[in-house]
Design a protein around this motif. Structure first.
Motif, PDB file in Angstrom:
ATOM      1  N   ASP A   1      37.186  21.647  40.079  1.00 46.33           N
ATOM      2  CA  ASP A   1      37.862  21.707  41.277  1.00 46.33           C
ATOM      3  C   ASP A   1      37.383  22.528  42.465  1.00 46.33           C
ATOM      4  N   ALA A   2      36.774  23.474  41.716  1.00 43.01           N
ATOM      5  CA  ALA A   2      36.096  24.379  42.703  1.00 43.01           C
ATOM      6  C   ALA A   2      34.625  24.884  41.844  1.00 43.01           C
ATOM      7  N   GLY A   3      33.474  24.519  42.201  1.00 43.31           N
ATOM      8  CA  GLY A   3      32.289  24.859  41.414  1.00 43.31           C
ATOM      9  C   GLY A   3      31.324  25.214  42.464  1.00 43.31           C
ATOM     10  N   TYR A   4      30.747  26.508  42.243  1.00 45.16           N
ATOM     11  CA  TYR A   4      29.650  27.136  43.421  1.00 45.16           C
ATOM     12  C   TYR A   4      28.526  27.864  42.580  1.00 45.16           C
ATOM     13  N   ILE A   5      27.217  27.424  43.014  1.00 46.49           N
ATOM     14  CA  ILE A   5      26.256  28.224  42.648  1.00 46.49           C
ATOM     15  C   ILE A   5      26.266  29.622  43.367  1.00 46.49           C
ATOM     16  N   VAL A   6      26.556  30.906  42.958  1.00 49.32           N
ATOM     17  CA  VAL A   6      26.388  32.198  43.671  1.00 49.32           C
ATOM     18  C   VAL A   6      25.271  32.881  42.984  1.00 49.32           C
TER      19      VAL A   6
ATOM     20  N   ALA B   1      33.931  36.583  22.240  1.00 48.30           N
ATOM     21  CA  ALA B   1      34.640  37.625  23.028  1.00 48.30           C
ATOM     22  C   ALA B   1      34.320  37.207  24.654  1.00 48.30           C
ATOM     23  N   PHE B   2      33.108  36.526  24.952  1.00 54.16           N
ATOM     24  CA  PHE B   2      32.989  36.301  26.385  1.00 54.16           C
ATOM     25  C   PHE B   2      34.245  35.354  26.880  1.00 54.16           C
ATOM     26  N   GLU B   3      34.484  34.349  26.090  1.00 52.00           N
ATOM     27  CA  GLU B   3      35.508  33.380  26.234  1.00 52.00           C
ATOM     28  C   GLU B   3      36.960  34.044  26.621  1.00 52.00           C
ATOM     29  N   SER B   4      37.246  34.845  25.677  1.00 52.64           N
ATOM     30  CA  SER B   4      38.511  35.654  25.708  1.00 52.64           C
ATOM     31  C   SER B   4      38.719  36.681  26.885  1.00 52.64           C
ATOM     32  N   ASN B   5      37.491  37.605  27.084  1.00 49.93           N
ATOM     33  CA  ASN B   5      37.537  38.469  28.006  1.00 49.93           C
ATOM     34  C   ASN B   5      36.850  38.231  29.424  1.00 49.93           C
ATOM     35  N   ILE B   6      36.312  37.215  29.634  1.00 50.25           N
ATOM     36  CA  ILE B   6      35.595  36.692  30.919  1.00 50.25           C
ATOM     37  C   ILE B   6      36.120  35.453  31.433  1.00 50.25           C
ATOM     38  N   LEU B   7      35.973  34.518  30.554  1.00 52.83           N
ATOM     39  CA  LEU B   7      36.504  32.931  31.109  1.00 52.83           C
ATOM     40  C   LEU B   7      37.948  32.895  31.463  1.00 52.83           C
ATOM     41  N   LYS B   8      38.654  33.471  30.309  1.00 53.69           N
ATOM     42  CA  LYS B   8      40.185  33.214  30.716  1.00 53.69           C
ATOM     43  C   LYS B   8      40.723  34.183  31.596  1.00 53.69           C
ATOM     44  N   PRO B   9      40.332  35.440  31.875  1.00 53.24           N
ATOM     45  CA  PRO B   9      40.485  36.049  33.081  1.00 53.24           C
ATOM     46  C   PRO B   9      39.955  35.415  34.420  1.00 53.24           C
ATOM     47  N   PHE B  10      39.051  34.569  34.486  1.00 49.56           N
ATOM     48  CA  PHE B  10      38.626  34.022  35.671  1.00 49.56           C
ATOM     49  C   PHE B  10      39.636  32.960  35.871  1.00 49.56           C
ATOM     50  N   ALA B  11      40.124  32.190  34.905  1.00 51.26           N
ATOM     51  CA  ALA B  11      40.968  31.033  34.846  1.00 51.26           C
ATOM     52  C   ALA B  11      42.212  31.441  35.380  1.00 51.26           C
ATOM     53  N   MET B  12      42.794  32.370  34.719  1.00 53.13           N
ATOM     54  CA  MET B  12      44.487  32.831  35.109  1.00 53.13           C
ATOM     55  C   MET B  12      44.250  33.356  36.528  1.00 53.13           C
TER      56      MET B  12
ATOM     57  N   GLN C   1      26.420  29.528  38.160  1.00 55.32           N
ATOM     58  CA  GLN C   1      27.352  28.670  38.585  1.00 55.32           C
ATOM     59  C   GLN C   1      28.793  29.154  37.890  1.00 55.32           C
ATOM     60  N   TYR C   2      29.798  29.391  38.801  1.00 54.96           N
ATOM     61  CA  TYR C   2      31.263  29.487  38.691  1.00 54.96           C
ATOM     62  C   TYR C   2      31.858  28.242  38.888  1.00 54.96           C
ATOM     63  N   LEU C   3      32.629  27.868  37.549  1.00 54.64           N
ATOM     64  CA  LEU C   3      33.162  26.442  37.861  1.00 54.64           C
ATOM     65  C   LEU C   3      34.503  26.618  37.339  1.00 54.64           C
ATOM     66  N   PHE C   4      35.438  26.069  37.960  1.00 54.08           N
ATOM     67  CA  PHE C   4      37.094  26.270  37.980  1.00 54.08           C
ATOM     68  C   PHE C   4      37.596  24.948  37.813  1.00 54.08           C
ATOM     69  N   TRP C   5      38.483  24.631  37.019  1.00 55.83           N
ATOM     70  CA  TRP C   5      39.489  23.574  37.106  1.00 55.83           C
ATOM     71  C   TRP C   5      40.971  24.039  37.043  1.00 55.83           C
ATOM     72  N   ASP C   6      41.809  23.856  38.117  1.00 52.21           N
ATOM     73  CA  ASP C   6      43.117  24.174  38.189  1.00 52.21           C
ATOM     74  C   ASP C   6      44.014  23.778  37.086  1.00 52.21           C
ATOM     75  N   GLY C   7      45.245  24.196  36.790  1.00 51.22           N
ATOM     76  CA  GLY C   7      45.931  23.835  35.700  1.00 51.22           C
ATOM     77  C   GLY C   7      46.944  22.752  36.235  1.00 51.22           C
ATOM     78  N   ASP C   8      47.574  22.206  35.493  1.00 50.31           N
ATOM     79  CA  ASP C   8      48.637  21.260  35.925  1.00 50.31           C
ATOM     80  C   ASP C   8      49.744  21.375  34.807  1.00 50.31           C
ATOM     81  N   GLU C   9      50.741  20.179  34.706  1.00 50.45           N
ATOM     82  CA  GLU C   9      51.718  20.403  33.758  1.00 50.45           C
ATOM     83  C   GLU C   9      51.411  20.236  32.536  1.00 50.45           C
ATOM     84  N   GLU C  10      50.180  19.770  32.173  1.00 45.38           N
ATOM     85  CA  GLU C  10      49.796  19.560  30.654  1.00 45.38           C
ATOM     86  C   GLU C  10      48.977  20.620  30.384  1.00 45.38           C
ATOM     87  N   PHE C  11      47.783  21.107  31.113  1.00 49.37           N
ATOM     88  CA  PHE C  11      46.905  21.819  30.818  1.00 49.37           C
ATOM     89  C   PHE C  11      46.637  23.102  31.526  1.00 49.37           C
TER      90      PHE C  11
END
Length: 216
Positions: A145-150, A109-120, A159-169
């Motif tokens: 691509d953006a990673g920060y300790i808050v 549920a954390f993956e679906s309701n927290i991490l996915k909204p963060f990435a989107m 730690q909030y860690l983010f990898w931006d998308g591209d044509e494949e992922f």
């Protein structure tokens, strides 16, 4: 249905306000040195924003503006006060949510309701995420691509860690906790902490959330 849910959250916050009034405030300040006594309030910083808890009435307000508080913000503060233990400290061991003590059953549920909204929310907006994290006082890390300790609170770094998308992922996000987090707050509150951090980052970035999360 939504009104009923909101009413339930309001009632829960009122219950926690009454619990706060039962707490020994001197013990509370010894457990959590980040709490400051300022006149009629105990103050604490939550995701870079200062809040005050009225010492005699127990309500919480923002100290720097008059913006109404989300119930999630109030719950995080009340739960920190109630569940934090004495004589505990950071372990300096970063773990994903699934490895937080007793969090495993909530991981899907954390993956679906927290991490996915963060990435989107931040897909294609890496620079805005960086600027928002820096406004919050975040410290950059090398992951993503953006990673920060808050700091949710001084005693709860994340730690909030983010990898931006591209044509494949598609874009991906992750949130890491110090393993000590459940020494300071209830395991279920770690979800609300993660959610509140994303909301604050989006506010500071000036963008809208792309997908609703648990408490919204």
């Amino acid at each position: 249905m939504q009104k009923t849910q909101q009413s339930n959250y309001d009632k829960l916050c009122e219950d926690w306000r009454e619990k706060f009034l039962q707490m020994d405030q001197e013990i509370l300040m010894r457990k959590l040195p980040e709490i400051k006594a300022e006149g009629e309030y105990l103050t604490i910083v939550h995701f870079g924003k200062k809040y005050g808890i009225h010492r005699k009435e127990g309500y919480i307000r923002a100290m720097e503006d008059n913006i109404p508080l989300r119930n999630g913000t109030k719950m995080n503060i009340y739960n920190l006060f109630w569940y934090s233990k004495e004589n505990v400290s950071l372990q300096e061991r970063w773990v994903p949510f699934r490895d937080v003590r007793n969090a495993g059953p909530f991981a899907p549920a954390f993956e679906s309701n927290i991490l996915k909204p963060f990435a989107m929310t931040f897909e294609g907006k890496t620079e805005k995420l960086r600027r928002a994290a820096e406004k919050m006082g975040g410290q950059p890390v090398r992951q993503g691509d953006a990673g920060y300790i808050v700091h949710a609170f001084s005693c709860i770094p994340m730690q909030y860690l983010f990898w931006d998308g591209d044509e494949e992922f598609p874009a991906q996000g992750n949130i890491l906790f110090d393993y000590s987090v459940t020494d300071f707050i209830h395991v279920e509150s770690t979800v609300t902490l993660a959610e509140e951090g994303i909301i604050r980052l989006a506010e500071l970035a000036g963008i809208e959330l792309k997908k609703k999360m648990f408490g919204m």
